[in-house]
Structure formats: C-alpha cells, structure tokens
Design a protein around this motif. Structure first.
Motif, short mmCIF file in Angstrom:
data_model
loop_
_atom_site.label_atom_id
_atom_site.label_comp_id
_atom_site.label_asym_id
_atom_site.label_seq_id
_atom_site.Cartn_x
_atom_site.Cartn_y
_atom_site.Cartn_z
N VAL A 1 0.88 -1.17 0.00
CA VAL A 1 0.00 0.00 0.00
C VAL A 1 0.92 1.22 0.00
O VAL A 1 1.38 1.67 1.05
CB VAL A 1 -0.94 0.00 1.21
CG1 VAL A 1 -1.83 1.24 1.20
CG2 VAL A 1 -1.80 -1.27 1.22
N TYR B 1 -4.75 -3.99 5.70
CA TYR B 1 -4.01 -2.76 6.02
C TYR B 1 -4.50 -2.17 7.35
O TYR B 1 -3.69 -1.84 8.22
CB TYR B 1 -4.19 -1.74 4.90
CG TYR B 1 -3.42 -0.46 5.13
CD1 TYR B 1 -2.09 -0.35 4.75
CD2 TYR B 1 -4.02 0.64 5.74
CE1 TYR B 1 -1.37 0.81 4.98
CE2 TYR B 1 -3.31 1.81 5.98
CZ TYR B 1 -1.99 1.89 5.59
OH TYR B 1 -1.28 3.05 5.82
N ALA C 1 -9.08 -0.19 -2.70
CA ALA C 1 -7.65 -0.14 -2.99
C ALA C 1 -7.44 -0.21 -4.49
O ALA C 1 -7.68 -1.25 -5.12
CB ALA C 1 -6.92 -1.29 -2.29
N LEU D 1 -4.75 3.17 -1.49
CA LEU D 1 -5.94 2.99 -0.66
C LEU D 1 -6.71 4.30 -0.57
O LEU D 1 -6.17 5.32 -0.15
CB LEU D 1 -5.53 2.52 0.74
CG LEU D 1 -6.65 2.30 1.76
CD1 LEU D 1 -7.65 1.27 1.26
CD2 LEU D 1 -6.06 1.88 3.10
#
Length: 292
Positions: free
Chosen positions: A85, A120, A220, A231
């Motif tokens: 991410v 995440y 995402a 994200l």
C-alpha cells in the motif's frame, strides 16, 4: 492440489502474478460465453455503450489480476502486503472517527484489490470482517488463515457472525464488509444498483444504525506494473439516514460513485442481478426509497 497451486502462485512476485492474471482473465473471457455476455451487459448497463466499449478490455484483465492476487494476499507475510500500500488518501477520516470514540464500519465494493483493505487497517487497530465460506471447501483453511491473523478477525455470514459484528462495533472497534454480494433470500431487499433492481444486502445498513458508528467507504486501487496499491478512504458523500432500506439504497449509490472513479477495476462479471435461491423474483421496476 489446490493448496499446492496457491502456494506456488504466492511465491511469485506480485507484478508477475498480475501479468499472469491478465492472461487468465482473457482465457476465462474466451472460454465462457455466459461470463462474456454478463460482463459486457453489466458494463453497458451501468456506463452506457460508449464508455463500456472504452473500458471492457481493461476490465477483463483487471478481473484476472484480482483472481491471481488472492494467493499472494493470503499466504505472504502481512507486513509484506501492507508495504504494497504505497499511497493512502483519506486516512484523516479514520483518525476523525477514532477521535469520536465510536466503532467504524468499513464498506468496500468488489473494486480493485478488496482483499488488502482490511489487512491494512488491521495493522493499526482490530477489525472484524464478514465472510462467506468459499465454494471449494479445500480452500477454506487457507483462506481463513490468511484472513484471520494479527488484529484481523472473521465473522461468518450467519446470525452468530452478525452478533460478533455488533459486539465489535459496540466495543468501539472496526468491522468491514463487501455489501455488493447477493445475499440469501430474506436477507436483503430489491433496490436500484446502477438503475436496475438488484437484491441488496441490508446488513451494512443495519450496522450503520449502531449508536456512535462512523461509516467509511474504502477501496484499494491497483497500480500498474506491480507497483502496489493506492488505498482510498472517504465518508459517505451524503449522510446515511432513515430506515434500513433507505440506508441500503444510499449505500448502493455510494458504491456506484466509487466504481465510477475506476470502472475498469470493478468485478463486472459477477452476477449482481441474480435472484437469490428460493427468493422472490425481481420487480419490473424498483423505485428508490424516499430519501430523508
């Protein structure tokens, strides 16, 4: 055999998997006439013919990427997933929700890499995620292990799971769900999705009614070249208010807005407009519930 294939795929670099995914997406498209018709029809209905013609080729490849990413997401170390991410937009909305000392409801459509959103967040705070058992039972241990590590917990799509979600929200924790799946008969309502009646999960709407809950829409974006993911997080564009069906219709509209941001990465091949087993057929037209 399925577990061995998962393990092999998980050992490949993400960029390589995504390239293989494009091939897999096109292979599925070529070999399945029903999938091909559904993907094109859903796209054209939602976006219109001109935009569908512009998007559908990318959508075929992105769907394949999503399928082959799954072993990588489930079997690689969580820290490695989170490192992919590479950009986050809207984290301030999470911080604001936490400052209000209530639970957080994360709503994620089948858009981009939906597997990584809860992974995440779970590295920051506990999150309980609604899940349905996979059709291939042999994959369930692998999927359960990949989705229930660290601060990430699973709640099955049954009465006990719903209680678990409510308990987490009342404990000021987070829950996450994908509300654009067709629920079982009696668990939803026929509501508009891109202007067409779709049997719609009402559970997300019910969770939004829990006292003190903040709702955040999350997805995402898959970046090119195996670079990773961006994200996106935001609150509803309009407040979720009114009764359960009104809220569920509003959630559908919010998801439509998210999907329009990057339509090529939505799972258009999913049979979103099907009738649930033993459920009533779709009405010929479905007016939206009155908005508050």
């Amino acid at each position: 055999m399925a577990s061995l294939i998962f393990s092999f795929l998980a050992g490949l670099p993400l960029g390589t998997l995504q390239k293989l995914g494009v091939f897999a997406g096109w292979l599925t498209y070529a070999l399945s006439p029903s999938y091909r018709r559904r993907l094109r029809a859903n796209l054209e209905h939602a976006l219109g013919k001109a935009d569908a013609d512009r998007v559908w080729r990318r959508a075929v490849g992105e769907t394949g990427k999503q399928a082959l990413e799954l072993p990588w997401m489930l079997l690689r170390p969580q820290a490695e997933l989170v490192a992919k991410v590479v950009r986050v937009s809207g984290w301030e909305h999470v911080e604001a929700a936490e400052a209000r000392s209530g639970g957080i409801l994360f709503i994620t459509p089948h858009l981009g890499c939906f597997e990584i959103t809860a992974q995440y967040f779970s590295t920051h705070r506990p999150i309980t995620v609604l899940y349905r058992a996979p059709k291939k039972a042999v994959l369930q241990p692998v999927i359960n292990a990949g989705r229930s590590r660290g601060n990430m917990h699973l709640a099955p799509a049954d009465v006990g799971g719903v209680r678990r979600l409510i308990k987490a929200l009342r404990a000021r924790e987070a829950v996450g769900m994908l509300p654009d799946q067709v629920p079982g008969a009696g668990e939803g309502a026929w509501l508009p999705f891109f202007g067409r009646p779709a049997y719609t999960m009402t559970l997300a709407a019910r969770m939004s009614e829990v006292a003190g809950v903040s709702t955040i829409f999350a997805w995402a974006e898959r970046l090119p070249g195996g670079e990773g993911f961006h994200l996106h997080l935001r609150p509803p564009l309009t407040p979720l208010e009114g009764d359960t069906e009104t809220r569920a219709a509003a959630i559908n509209r919010e998801m439509e807005a998210q999907i329009r941001e990057n339509p090529a990465q939505y799972l258009w091949g999913y049979n979103r407009y099907k009738r649930p087993k033993d459920g009533a057929p779709a009405p010929t037209s479905t007016p939206a519930p009155n908005q508050p």
